[in-house]
Design a protein around this motif. Structure first.
Motif, PDB file in Angstrom:
ATOM      1  N   ARG A   1       1.075  -4.939 -16.426  1.00 33.33           N
ATOM      2  CA  ARG A   1       0.273  -6.163 -16.347  1.00 33.33           C
ATOM      3  C   ARG A   1       0.414  -6.814 -14.968  1.00 33.33           C
ATOM      4  O   ARG A   1      -0.583  -7.198 -14.343  1.00 33.33           O
ATOM      5  CB  ARG A   1       0.704  -7.140 -17.445  1.00 33.33           C
ATOM      6  CG  ARG A   1      -0.273  -8.292 -17.686  1.00 33.33           C
ATOM      7  CD  ARG A   1       0.212  -9.231 -18.778  1.00 33.33           C
ATOM      8  NE  ARG A   1       0.377  -8.598 -20.070  1.00 33.33           N
ATOM      9  CZ  ARG A   1      -0.629  -8.398 -20.947  1.00 33.33           C
ATOM     10  NH1 ARG A   1      -1.846  -8.792 -20.652  1.00 33.33           N
ATOM     11  NH2 ARG A   1      -0.404  -7.800 -22.095  1.00 33.33           N
ATOM     12  N   THR A   2       1.649  -6.904 -14.503  1.00 29.49           N
ATOM     13  CA  THR A   2       1.897  -7.509 -13.196  1.00 29.49           C
ATOM     14  C   THR A   2       1.204  -6.713 -12.092  1.00 29.49           C
ATOM     15  O   THR A   2       0.567  -7.288 -11.190  1.00 29.49           O
ATOM     16  CB  THR A   2       3.413  -7.567 -12.923  1.00 29.49           C
ATOM     17  OG1 THR A   2       4.051  -8.185 -14.028  1.00 29.49           O
ATOM     18  CG2 THR A   2       3.715  -8.343 -11.655  1.00 29.49           C
ATOM     19  N   SER A   3       1.309  -5.387 -12.159  1.00 26.78           N
ATOM     20  CA  SER A   3       0.689  -4.529 -11.138  1.00 26.78           C
ATOM     21  C   SER A   3      -0.812  -4.751 -11.087  1.00 26.78           C
ATOM     22  O   SER A   3      -1.412  -4.843 -10.012  1.00 26.78           O
ATOM     23  CB  SER A   3       0.960  -3.056 -11.445  1.00 26.78           C
ATOM     24  OG  SER A   3       2.335  -2.813 -11.462  1.00 26.78           O
ATOM     25  N   ILE A   4      -1.419  -4.831 -12.266  1.00 26.16           N
ATOM     26  CA  ILE A   4      -2.880  -4.982 -12.320  1.00 26.16           C
ATOM     27  C   ILE A   4      -3.296  -6.368 -11.846  1.00 26.16           C
ATOM     28  O   ILE A   4      -4.252  -6.517 -11.070  1.00 26.16           O
ATOM     29  CB  ILE A   4      -3.387  -4.689 -13.742  1.00 26.16           C
ATOM     30  CG1 ILE A   4      -3.338  -3.176 -13.952  1.00 26.16           C
ATOM     31  CG2 ILE A   4      -4.810  -5.205 -13.945  1.00 26.16           C
ATOM     32  CD1 ILE A   4      -3.474  -2.748 -15.370  1.00 26.16           C
ATOM     33  N   GLN A   5      -2.565  -7.371 -12.267  1.00 24.62           N
ATOM     34  CA  GLN A   5      -2.893  -8.739 -11.820  1.00 24.62           C
ATOM     35  C   GLN A   5      -2.781  -8.858 -10.304  1.00 24.62           C
ATOM     36  O   GLN A   5      -3.650  -9.438  -9.649  1.00 24.62           O
ATOM     37  CB  GLN A   5      -1.973  -9.757 -12.509  1.00 24.62           C
ATOM     38  CG  GLN A   5      -2.337  -9.979 -13.977  1.00 24.62           C
ATOM     39  CD  GLN A   5      -1.315 -10.806 -14.736  1.00 24.62           C
ATOM     40  OE1 GLN A   5      -0.183 -10.945 -14.289  1.00 24.62           O
ATOM     41  NE2 GLN A   5      -1.716 -11.334 -15.887  1.00 24.62           N
TER      42      GLN A   5
END
Lengths: 282, 282
Positions: free
Chosen positions: A96-100
């Motif tokens: 999630r962090t990577s995509i955000q």
């Protein structure tokens, strides 16, 4: 004829979608081989001005080479970002962090996009050459299914919440294989993982009839994997023979050939959502 | 017509087998529900004097109840052993030791058996009610696939070495489901695991044409699972509605009905090895 009574309840209404402009495209395993070819084919054939392409893989160098290639195809009108991610260790928070973070680099709002196109391409074949009765090491099996099954499911769940739910249309492609539908000697691990992935995306299509979901089997490709198959002494001789013949008879497909066909299939938009479509059935 | 060139190479020659006497029968999840019904049906219809039945599950009390029932069916002519095993945590060494210990209690030689019949019945549905976009907890996915996929593969690998390779004939049944071939809303985890298991056993049939391998979908059964489905608030309303209707219309199958059909299918011995056979297609 007797019909399983559950079966009658499983036919949802489907909404047809068409591929349009202003896309957010996300491709995993985009650092080389078929993933890179898909990025190039979609960039060439599908996306229009204002689109963004997010390339995901472990290798930063490979991602940058793919990004460079895309800039040659469409020099100004699209934005490309690279996102390093290790799909061997699925972790919702990390994904999630990577995509955000990657999305924030596009400096825009998700509302600008008419659709999201995701291609779940990443996958591995290793450990190779296991007969069904050699599938006894639970840690090896766990690692294989984490990389090739759970990882895709976790990533797709995160993409669903972070992206699909925010854009008008979602097109989700799973890079499948003949191995998802046919049993192949010494490839039970690969076949099992691919069959499971196909079914997961078939379920996605069932649950989200407004999406367009495709399990695409690209055919036997002329990528680094072939060299590995031919060189590895652990590979079953039957499999090596098949691929040796494919090489000798010039029957391996160039990644570009199959990726272009995938782009055509998406553009034509006539496939049944959730179905398994093979390059050779087109 | 274009044919994927790999496909042409995938049709092995098959040897027909017939179900005969003097069997070593092994059933997982044999402590209750369909597993117990299968044990009873095979005991009644298939095995003859001198046969041995090995019942596997976690619950000792459940195993003993099944064993008691089998003794009522065939009081003297067959031997029954119970083997406690935790399939949620697949471990080659533990599985091998458990099987060797259980076999040693039969006080005979594997050479006495004309065939081994294994029924991989154990499986779980929990966690229930996950939509495809809720498959984000990698530890939950890992636990599910360990229990429902890897565990079966590890056990089958051990059984292959310890038993199948030592007897003239092997009949391997995977208890499958409609969910292995059809996508069902909120059951993507169950569907994915069942599709993967089907494919693993399809590969076993491909690699071992001398075996008889069957993926048997028993239909919607009147077992404890139904009560769980109807009572659990996490279950999707669509699924609850399907099962409520099945209950109201009296369309749930008794485990015995479907287990008897399985015994008939094995006895008739006409199925294509590795195929998926549904109760409702018979």
């Amino acid at each position: 004829i007797h019909i399983n009574p559950i079966l009658r309840r499983l036919a949802p209404e489907r909404q047809a979608l068409t591929i349009e402009e202003q896309s957010l495209v996300i491709i995993t395993g985009a650092s080389r081989g078929f993933g890179r070819a898909v990025a190039e084919a979609l960039c060439q054939n599908l996306v229009s001005e204002g689109s963004c392409i997010l390339l995901m893989a472990r290798s930063q160098a490979g991602l940058e080479a793919t990004a460079q290639s895309l800039k040659t195809i469409q020099p100004n009108s699209i934005k490309v970002q690279c996102c390093r991610i290790d799909l061997a260790h699925p972790d919702e928070t990390v994904f999630r962090t990577s995509i955000q973070e990657a999305l924030s680099k596009f400096e825009g709002d998700l509302k600008q996009f008419e659709q999201a196109v995701v291609v779940h391409n990443a996958g591995t074949m290793s450990p190779q050459g296991l007969m069904t009765w050699h599938c006894s090491k639970s840690t090896d099996l766990a690692a294989y299914f984490a990389m090739n099954l759970s990882s895709t499911m976790v990533l797709n769940s995160v993409l669903h919440e972070e992206i699909f739910a925010q854009v008008p249309k979602a097109v989700v492609v799973n890079v499948s294989s003949l191995a998802a539908v046919e049993a192949i000697i010494s490839w039970s691990l690969y076949c099992t993982g691919k069959a499971a992935r196909d079914m997961y995306f078939k379920c996605l299509a069932q649950e989200c009839p407004q999406y367009r979901v495709l399990n695409y089997a690209p055919g036997p490709l002329d990528t680094d994997m072939i060299a590995e198959v031919l060189a590895d002494p652990k590979i079953h001789p039957e499999i090596q023979k098949i691929f040796e013949e494919l090489v000798q008879q010039g029957n391996l497909l160039q990644p570009k050939t199959s990726a272009d066909k995938l782009a055509q299939v998406l553009k034509a938009d006539e496939f049944v959502s959730g179905s398994h479509v093979d390059y050779f059935n087109l």
